[in-house]
Design a protein around this motif. Structure first.
Motif, PDB file in Angstrom:
ATOM      1  N   ALA A  73     -11.695  -1.059  -2.056  1.00  0.00           N
ATOM      2  CA  ALA A  73     -11.966  -1.302  -0.635  1.00  0.00           C
ATOM      3  C   ALA A  73     -10.936  -2.267  -0.058  1.00  0.00           C
ATOM      4  O   ALA A  73     -10.453  -2.080   1.067  1.00  0.00           O
ATOM      5  CB  ALA A  73     -13.381  -1.857  -0.457  1.00  0.00           C
ATOM      6  N   GLN A  74     -10.591  -3.307  -0.818  1.00  0.00           N
ATOM      7  CA  GLN A  74      -9.588  -4.253  -0.328  1.00  0.00           C
ATOM      8  C   GLN A  74      -8.225  -3.577  -0.189  1.00  0.00           C
ATOM      9  O   GLN A  74      -7.505  -3.810   0.791  1.00  0.00           O
ATOM     10  CB  GLN A  74      -9.487  -5.438  -1.267  1.00  0.00           C
ATOM     11  N   ALA A  75      -7.866  -2.723  -1.150  1.00  0.00           N
ATOM     12  CA  ALA A  75      -6.594  -1.995  -1.061  1.00  0.00           C
ATOM     13  C   ALA A  75      -6.580  -1.089   0.164  1.00  0.00           C
ATOM     14  O   ALA A  75      -5.549  -0.951   0.842  1.00  0.00           O
ATOM     15  CB  ALA A  75      -6.369  -1.180  -2.331  1.00  0.00           C
ATOM     16  N   ALA A  76      -7.715  -0.475   0.459  1.00  0.00           N
ATOM     17  CA  ALA A  76      -7.800   0.376   1.649  1.00  0.00           C
ATOM     18  C   ALA A  76      -7.622  -0.441   2.923  1.00  0.00           C
ATOM     19  O   ALA A  76      -6.897  -0.034   3.843  1.00  0.00           O
ATOM     20  CB  ALA A  76      -9.140   1.101   1.666  1.00  0.00           C
ATOM     21  N   MET A  77      -8.267  -1.601   2.963  1.00  0.00           N
ATOM     22  CA  MET A  77      -8.138  -2.464   4.144  1.00  0.00           C
ATOM     23  C   MET A  77      -6.697  -2.932   4.332  1.00  0.00           C
ATOM     24  O   MET A  77      -6.172  -2.942   5.448  1.00  0.00           O
ATOM     25  CB  MET A  77      -9.063  -3.675   4.002  1.00  0.00           C
ATOM     26  N   GLN A  78      -6.067  -3.323   3.234  1.00  0.00           N
ATOM     27  CA  GLN A  78      -4.683  -3.794   3.330  1.00  0.00           C
ATOM     28  C   GLN A  78      -3.756  -2.678   3.791  1.00  0.00           C
ATOM     29  O   GLN A  78      -2.849  -2.912   4.599  1.00  0.00           O
ATOM     30  CB  GLN A  78      -4.238  -4.337   1.969  1.00  0.00           C
ATOM     31  N   GLY A  79      -3.995  -1.462   3.323  1.00  0.00           N
ATOM     32  CA  GLY A  79      -3.179  -0.341   3.760  1.00  0.00           C
ATOM     33  C   GLY A  79      -3.357  -0.038   5.228  1.00  0.00           C
ATOM     34  O   GLY A  79      -2.380   0.180   5.961  1.00  0.00           O
ATOM     35  N   LEU A  80      -4.602  -0.046   5.684  1.00  0.00           N
ATOM     36  CA  LEU A  80      -4.865   0.203   7.103  1.00  0.00           C
ATOM     37  C   LEU A  80      -4.313  -0.919   7.967  1.00  0.00           C
ATOM     38  O   LEU A  80      -3.814  -0.681   9.073  1.00  0.00           O
ATOM     39  CB  LEU A  80      -6.373   0.349   7.329  1.00  0.00           C
ATOM     40  N   ASP A  81      -4.411  -2.144   7.451  1.00  0.00           N
ATOM     41  CA  ASP A  81      -3.909  -3.284   8.206  1.00  0.00           C
ATOM     42  C   ASP A  81      -2.396  -3.211   8.392  1.00  0.00           C
ATOM     43  O   ASP A  81      -1.861  -3.690   9.395  1.00  0.00           O
ATOM     44  CB  ASP A  81      -4.292  -4.586   7.487  1.00  0.00           C
ATOM     45  N   ARG A  82      -1.702  -2.603   7.421  1.00  0.00           N
ATOM     46  CA  ARG A  82      -0.253  -2.440   7.533  1.00  0.00           C
ATOM     47  C   ARG A  82       0.124  -1.199   8.334  1.00  0.00           C
ATOM     48  O   ARG A  82       1.314  -0.892   8.468  1.00  0.00           O
ATOM     49  CB  ARG A  82       0.371  -2.365   6.128  1.00  0.00           C
ATOM     50  N   GLY A  83      -0.876  -0.489   8.819  1.00  0.00           N
ATOM     51  CA  GLY A  83      -0.611   0.663   9.667  1.00  0.00           C
ATOM     52  C   GLY A  83      -0.250   1.928   8.918  1.00  0.00           C
ATOM     53  O   GLY A  83       0.368   2.838   9.492  1.00  0.00           O
ATOM     54  N   ARG A  84      -0.620   2.028   7.656  1.00  0.00           N
ATOM     55  CA  ARG A  84      -0.296   3.223   6.876  1.00  0.00           C
ATOM     56  C   ARG A  84      -1.102   4.419   7.373  1.00  0.00           C
ATOM     57  O   ARG A  84      -2.250   4.291   7.803  1.00  0.00           O
ATOM     58  CB  ARG A  84      -0.577   3.001   5.391  1.00  0.00           C
ATOM     59  N   ALA A  85      -0.496   5.587   7.312  1.00  0.00           N
ATOM     60  CA  ALA A  85      -1.186   6.815   7.703  1.00  0.00           C
ATOM     61  C   ALA A  85      -2.330   7.083   6.726  1.00  0.00           C
ATOM     62  O   ALA A  85      -2.264   6.736   5.545  1.00  0.00           O
ATOM     63  CB  ALA A  85      -0.208   7.984   7.720  1.00  0.00           C
ATOM     64  N   ARG A  86      -3.365   7.734   7.241  1.00  0.00           N
ATOM     65  CA  ARG A  86      -4.568   7.920   6.434  1.00  0.00           C
ATOM     66  C   ARG A  86      -4.329   8.818   5.222  1.00  0.00           C
ATOM     67  O   ARG A  86      -4.812   8.514   4.129  1.00  0.00           O
ATOM     68  CB  ARG A  86      -5.679   8.500   7.309  1.00  0.00           C
ATOM     69  N   ALA A  87      -3.603   9.910   5.397  1.00  0.00           N
ATOM     70  CA  ALA A  87      -3.423  10.871   4.295  1.00  0.00           C
ATOM     71  C   ALA A  87      -2.739  10.239   3.069  1.00  0.00           C
ATOM     72  O   ALA A  87      -3.264  10.321   1.955  1.00  0.00           O
ATOM     73  CB  ALA A  87      -2.661  12.094   4.766  1.00  0.00           C
ATOM     74  N   PRO A  88      -1.564   9.606   3.241  1.00  0.00           N
ATOM     75  CA  PRO A  88      -0.944   8.981   2.061  1.00  0.00           C
ATOM     76  C   PRO A  88      -1.760   7.814   1.514  1.00  0.00           C
ATOM     77  O   PRO A  88      -1.771   7.564   0.302  1.00  0.00           O
ATOM     78  CB  PRO A  88       0.427   8.524   2.560  1.00  0.00           C
ATOM     79  N   LEU A  89      -2.470   7.118   2.386  1.00  0.00           N
ATOM     80  CA  LEU A  89      -3.307   6.014   1.917  1.00  0.00           C
ATOM     81  C   LEU A  89      -4.463   6.540   1.070  1.00  0.00           C
ATOM     82  O   LEU A  89      -4.778   5.972   0.014  1.00  0.00           O
ATOM     83  CB  LEU A  89      -3.844   5.217   3.103  1.00  0.00           C
ATOM     84  N   GLU A  90      -5.073   7.629   1.506  1.00  0.00           N
ATOM     85  CA  GLU A  90      -6.154   8.219   0.730  1.00  0.00           C
ATOM     86  C   GLU A  90      -5.653   8.700  -0.634  1.00  0.00           C
ATOM     87  O   GLU A  90      -6.360   8.573  -1.645  1.00  0.00           O
ATOM     88  CB  GLU A  90      -6.793   9.374   1.500  1.00  0.00           C
ATOM     89  N   ALA A  91      -4.433   9.251  -0.669  1.00  0.00           N
ATOM     90  CA  ALA A  91      -3.856   9.693  -1.942  1.00  0.00           C
ATOM     91  C   ALA A  91      -3.652   8.505  -2.879  1.00  0.00           C
ATOM     92  O   ALA A  91      -3.929   8.588  -4.082  1.00  0.00           O
ATOM     93  CB  ALA A  91      -2.542  10.410  -1.694  1.00  0.00           C
ATOM     94  N   GLU A  92      -3.159   7.388  -2.307  1.00  0.00           N
ATOM     95  CA  GLU A  92      -2.964   6.188  -3.139  1.00  0.00           C
ATOM     96  C   GLU A  92      -4.297   5.653  -3.638  1.00  0.00           C
ATOM     97  O   GLU A  92      -4.419   5.265  -4.810  1.00  0.00           O
ATOM     98  CB  GLU A  92      -2.246   5.105  -2.342  1.00  0.00           C
ATOM     99  N   LEU A  93      -5.301   5.638  -2.773  1.00  0.00           N
ATOM    100  CA  LEU A  93      -6.616   5.137  -3.184  1.00  0.00           C
ATOM    101  C   LEU A  93      -7.222   6.020  -4.264  1.00  0.00           C
ATOM    102  O   LEU A  93      -7.919   5.529  -5.158  1.00  0.00           O
ATOM    103  CB  LEU A  93      -7.551   5.074  -1.964  1.00  0.00           C
ATOM    104  N   GLU A  94      -6.938   7.317  -4.194  1.00  0.00           N
ATOM    105  CA  GLU A  94      -7.465   8.224  -5.207  1.00  0.00           C
ATOM    106  C   GLU A  94      -6.889   7.904  -6.585  1.00  0.00           C
ATOM    107  O   GLU A  94      -7.629   7.829  -7.578  1.00  0.00           O
ATOM    108  CB  GLU A  94      -7.159   9.677  -4.831  1.00  0.00           C
ATOM    109  N   TRP A  95      -5.562   7.706  -6.645  1.00  0.00           N
ATOM    110  CA  TRP A  95      -5.009   7.401  -7.972  1.00  0.00           C
ATOM    111  C   TRP A  95      -5.395   6.001  -8.437  1.00  0.00           C
ATOM    112  O   TRP A  95      -5.586   5.772  -9.638  1.00  0.00           O
ATOM    113  CB  TRP A  95      -3.495   7.631  -8.038  1.00  0.00           C
ATOM    114  N   ARG A  96      -5.538   5.073  -7.487  1.00  0.00           N
ATOM    115  CA  ARG A  96      -6.024   3.748  -7.880  1.00  0.00           C
ATOM    116  C   ARG A  96      -7.439   3.837  -8.468  1.00  0.00           C
ATOM    117  O   ARG A  96      -7.755   3.196  -9.479  1.00  0.00           O
ATOM    118  CB  ARG A  96      -6.036   2.806  -6.674  1.00  0.00           C
TER     119      ARG A  96
END
Length: 206
Positions: free
Chosen positions: A76-99
């Motif tokens: 959840a924290q990694a997701a928040m940090q990614g969104l806070d940096r303005g990352r697009a949802r699709a690549p962020l979701e892919a990163e969260l999946e492998w994490r």
């Protein structure tokens, strides 16, 4: 103590192997219990963090999950940090999946060994029983007319000892593997729920 040792040794090398498997599985169970402690916790912390995020206080939300102990907190924290940096949802979701997969792989490590012990222990016990019965009947055949019931009974109970030993090793290993796997599954569910709540904007109160 000597009587117990003699009883164990009478079961042959297969009983010794089963004892080694039993000690190894007990040690592994204790290690996994320690590793999985707290992996399904942190619900209140995540709920508060996601609520702060939904209310626009991103810094407080990320800060609330620092030093998190559970996989769901870290994802959840990694997701928040990614969104806070303005990352697009699709690549962020892919990163969260492998994490998440990495987290779950670490939690699942060695549980398969317990499942293997639970599977092979009864088979080893059965093998010991079959070998013991063969030996008992060989002795009976060699004894010819001098054979008696006590001779046969002694060989049979020693043979059956390995079956009992195999079950005594398999049952705790099977129960532990099932309970540990269930805890890992609950941790995975909490990861999915926390990320889903974060992306949907819900605070998880319902």
């Amino acid at each position: 103590m000597r009587a117990l040792t003699n009883t164990i040794l009478s079961g042959g090398p297969i009983v010794v192997v089963l004892i080694v498997l039993s000690l190894g599985s007990i040690a592994l169970i204790l290690v996994k219990i320690a590793q999985l402690r707290g992996v399904t916790g942190g619900d209140a912390r995540r709920s508060a963090a996601i609520g702060a995020w939904a209310n626009g206080d991103r810094h407080a939300a990320i800060k609330a999950l620092e030093g998190a102990a559970s996989p769901a907190d870290r994802i959840a924290q990694a997701a928040m940090q990614g969104l806070d940096r303005g990352r697009a949802r699709a690549p962020l979701e892919a990163e969260l999946e492998w994490r998440g997969n990495v987290e779950l792989a670490a939690l699942q490590r060695h549980i398969r060994l317990l499942e293997l012990v639970a599977m092979i222990s009864p088979l080893l016990g059965l093998l010991g029983t079959v070998l013991g019965m063969i030996e008992a009947f060989q002795e009976l055949a060699l004894a010819e007319g001098a054979a008696n019931a006590s001779l046969l009974a002694g060989g049979i109970w020693q043979a059956l000892l390995t079956t009992a030993a195999g079950l005594l090793v398999a049952i705790p290993a099977a129960v532990a593997a099932s309970l540990l796997s269930e805890k890992v599954d609950r941790a995975a569910g909490k990861i999915e729920v926390s990320v889903g709540q974060l992306f949907s904007g819900h605070d998880g109160a319902g």
